[in-house]
Design a protein around this motif. Structure first.
Motif, PDB file in Angstrom:
ATOM      1  N   THR A   4       0.835  -1.204   0.000  1.00  0.00           N
ATOM      2  CA  THR A   4       0.000   0.000   0.000  1.00  0.00           C
ATOM      3  C   THR A   4       0.866   1.248   0.000  1.00  0.00           C
ATOM      4  O   THR A   4       0.597   2.210  -0.740  1.00  0.00           O
ATOM      5  CB  THR A   4      -0.957  -0.015   1.209  1.00  0.00           C
ATOM      6  OG1 THR A   4      -1.769  -1.192   1.132  1.00  0.00           O
ATOM      7  CG2 THR A   4      -1.847   1.210   1.236  1.00  0.00           C
ATOM      8  N   THR A   5       1.915   1.252   0.818  1.00  0.00           N
ATOM      9  CA  THR A   5       2.823   2.406   0.888  1.00  0.00           C
ATOM     10  C   THR A   5       3.492   2.657  -0.455  1.00  0.00           C
ATOM     11  O   THR A   5       3.574   3.799  -0.918  1.00  0.00           O
ATOM     12  CB  THR A   5       3.878   2.196   1.991  1.00  0.00           C
ATOM     13  OG1 THR A   5       3.209   2.072   3.245  1.00  0.00           O
ATOM     14  CG2 THR A   5       4.874   3.335   2.037  1.00  0.00           C
TER      15      THR A   5
ATOM     16  N   GLN B  80       2.462   1.837  -3.446  1.00  0.00           N
ATOM     17  CA  GLN B  80       1.497   2.348  -4.409  1.00  0.00           C
ATOM     18  C   GLN B  80       1.150   3.813  -4.112  1.00  0.00           C
ATOM     19  O   GLN B  80       1.003   4.616  -5.026  1.00  0.00           O
ATOM     20  CB  GLN B  80       0.241   1.478  -4.427  1.00  0.00           C
ATOM     21  CG  GLN B  80       0.458   0.077  -4.985  1.00  0.00           C
ATOM     22  CD  GLN B  80       1.082   0.064  -6.357  1.00  0.00           C
ATOM     23  OE1 GLN B  80       2.274  -0.199  -6.502  1.00  0.00           O
ATOM     24  NE2 GLN B  80       0.302   0.355  -7.377  1.00  0.00           N
ATOM     25  N   THR B  81       1.064   4.168  -2.836  1.00  0.00           N
ATOM     26  CA  THR B  81       0.767   5.549  -2.452  1.00  0.00           C
ATOM     27  C   THR B  81       1.912   6.468  -2.854  1.00  0.00           C
ATOM     28  O   THR B  81       1.687   7.527  -3.452  1.00  0.00           O
ATOM     29  CB  THR B  81       0.515   5.642  -0.932  1.00  0.00           C
ATOM     30  OG1 THR B  81      -0.604   4.811  -0.606  1.00  0.00           O
ATOM     31  CG2 THR B  81       0.231   7.071  -0.502  1.00  0.00           C
ATOM     32  N   ILE B  82       3.139   6.066  -2.537  1.00  0.00           N
ATOM     33  CA  ILE B  82       4.307   6.879  -2.890  1.00  0.00           C
ATOM     34  C   ILE B  82       4.410   7.037  -4.408  1.00  0.00           C
ATOM     35  O   ILE B  82       4.760   8.108  -4.904  1.00  0.00           O
ATOM     36  CB  ILE B  82       5.599   6.240  -2.329  1.00  0.00           C
ATOM     37  CG1 ILE B  82       5.628   6.366  -0.812  1.00  0.00           C
ATOM     38  CG2 ILE B  82       6.846   6.876  -2.939  1.00  0.00           C
ATOM     39  CD1 ILE B  82       6.721   5.544  -0.143  1.00  0.00           C
ATOM     40  N   SER B  83       4.076   5.983  -5.133  1.00  0.00           N
ATOM     41  CA  SER B  83       4.143   6.004  -6.597  1.00  0.00           C
ATOM     42  C   SER B  83       2.942   6.716  -7.224  1.00  0.00           C
ATOM     43  O   SER B  83       2.874   6.829  -8.451  1.00  0.00           O
ATOM     44  CB  SER B  83       4.204   4.573  -7.140  1.00  0.00           C
ATOM     45  OG  SER B  83       5.301   3.887  -6.624  1.00  0.00           O
ATOM     46  N   LYS B  84       2.002   7.114  -6.377  1.00  0.00           N
ATOM     47  CA  LYS B  84       0.763   7.743  -6.846  1.00  0.00           C
ATOM     48  C   LYS B  84       0.006   6.844  -7.824  1.00  0.00           C
ATOM     49  O   LYS B  84      -0.547   7.302  -8.820  1.00  0.00           O
ATOM     50  CB  LYS B  84       1.048   9.115  -7.443  1.00  0.00           C
ATOM     51  CG  LYS B  84       1.595  10.079  -6.415  1.00  0.00           C
ATOM     52  CD  LYS B  84       1.781  11.455  -6.965  1.00  0.00           C
ATOM     53  CE  LYS B  84       2.116  12.336  -5.816  1.00  0.00           C
ATOM     54  NZ  LYS B  84       3.109  13.199  -5.749  1.00  0.00           N
ATOM     55  N   GLU B  85       0.023   5.564  -7.493  1.00  0.00           N
ATOM     56  CA  GLU B  85      -0.682   4.568  -8.290  1.00  0.00           C
ATOM     57  C   GLU B  85      -1.850   4.013  -7.485  1.00  0.00           C
ATOM     58  O   GLU B  85      -1.836   4.034  -6.259  1.00  0.00           O
ATOM     59  CB  GLU B  85       0.255   3.420  -8.687  1.00  0.00           C
ATOM     60  CG  GLU B  85       1.373   3.810  -9.611  1.00  0.00           C
ATOM     61  CD  GLU B  85       0.905   4.227 -10.998  1.00  0.00           C
ATOM     62  OE1 GLU B  85      -0.197   3.831 -11.411  1.00  0.00           O
ATOM     63  OE2 GLU B  85       1.653   4.957 -11.672  1.00  0.00           O
ATOM     64  N   ALA B  86      -2.831   3.500  -8.197  1.00  0.00           N
ATOM     65  CA  ALA B  86      -3.988   2.898  -7.543  1.00  0.00           C
ATOM     66  C   ALA B  86      -3.558   1.652  -6.774  1.00  0.00           C
ATOM     67  O   ALA B  86      -2.610   0.968  -7.155  1.00  0.00           O
ATOM     68  CB  ALA B  86      -5.036   2.519  -8.578  1.00  0.00           C
ATOM     69  N   CYS B  87      -4.273   1.399  -5.701  1.00  0.00           N
ATOM     70  CA  CYS B  87      -4.020   0.191  -4.921  1.00  0.00           C
ATOM     71  C   CYS B  87      -5.360  -0.482  -4.653  1.00  0.00           C
ATOM     72  O   CYS B  87      -6.131  -0.026  -3.811  1.00  0.00           O
ATOM     73  CB  CYS B  87      -3.311   0.510  -3.609  1.00  0.00           C
ATOM     74  SG  CYS B  87      -2.800  -0.977  -2.724  1.00  0.00           S
TER      75      CYS B  87
ATOM     76  N   LYS C 125       2.083  -0.704 -12.217  1.00  0.00           N
ATOM     77  CA  LYS C 125       3.503  -0.349 -12.232  1.00  0.00           C
ATOM     78  C   LYS C 125       4.317  -1.005 -11.119  1.00  0.00           C
ATOM     79  O   LYS C 125       5.404  -0.559 -10.789  1.00  0.00           O
ATOM     80  CB  LYS C 125       3.695   1.163 -12.236  1.00  0.00           C
ATOM     81  CG  LYS C 125       3.113   1.811 -13.467  1.00  0.00           C
ATOM     82  CD  LYS C 125       3.448   3.266 -13.550  1.00  0.00           C
ATOM     83  CE  LYS C 125       2.801   3.852 -14.801  1.00  0.00           C
ATOM     84  NZ  LYS C 125       3.015   5.277 -14.904  1.00  0.00           N
TER      85      LYS C 125
END
Length: 103
Positions: free
Chosen positions: A15-16, A18-25, A40
């Motif tokens: 989750t972290t 995906q959040t840092i990458s600004k991608e959906a989780c 990604k």
């Protein structure tokens, strides 16, 4: 190591990332296959995830160890399979450390 703890930390790491990458989780559960289902989340990110998981667990997970795809079959692993792999690895690392400490 308790598989429930490993799973919780693994899901937090995913989750972290995906959040840092600004991608959906998407919602993660033990049957999710991060290598297929997380946008990604690929072989360039996997070593980072392994390092973050190791840090969260207080264990040194080798970055070259592929926690998300079976090297032999090339099949993406589920979260449950990754948890089992990590628990086995930690058990082996702890056993090696015990042998070294006893020497």
């Amino acid at each position: 190591m308790d598989p429930t703890d490993v799973q919780k930390h693994l899901m937090d790491v995913l989750t972290t990332i995906q959040t840092i990458s600004k991608e959906a989780c998407p919602v993660l559960d033990p049957t999710a296959r991060p290598a297929e289902e997380l946008p990604k989340f690929n072989s360039k990110v996997w070593p980072v995830a392994a390092g973050m998981l190791g840090a969260a667990l207080g264990k040194d997970i080798p970055p070259e160890l592929n926690l998300f795809v079976d090297d032999a079959t090339k099949q993406a692993l589920t979260i449950a399979q990754t948890v089992a792999l990590v628990c086995t690895l930690i058990k082996e690392l702890d056993a090696q450390a015990a042998v070294v400490a006893a020497a």
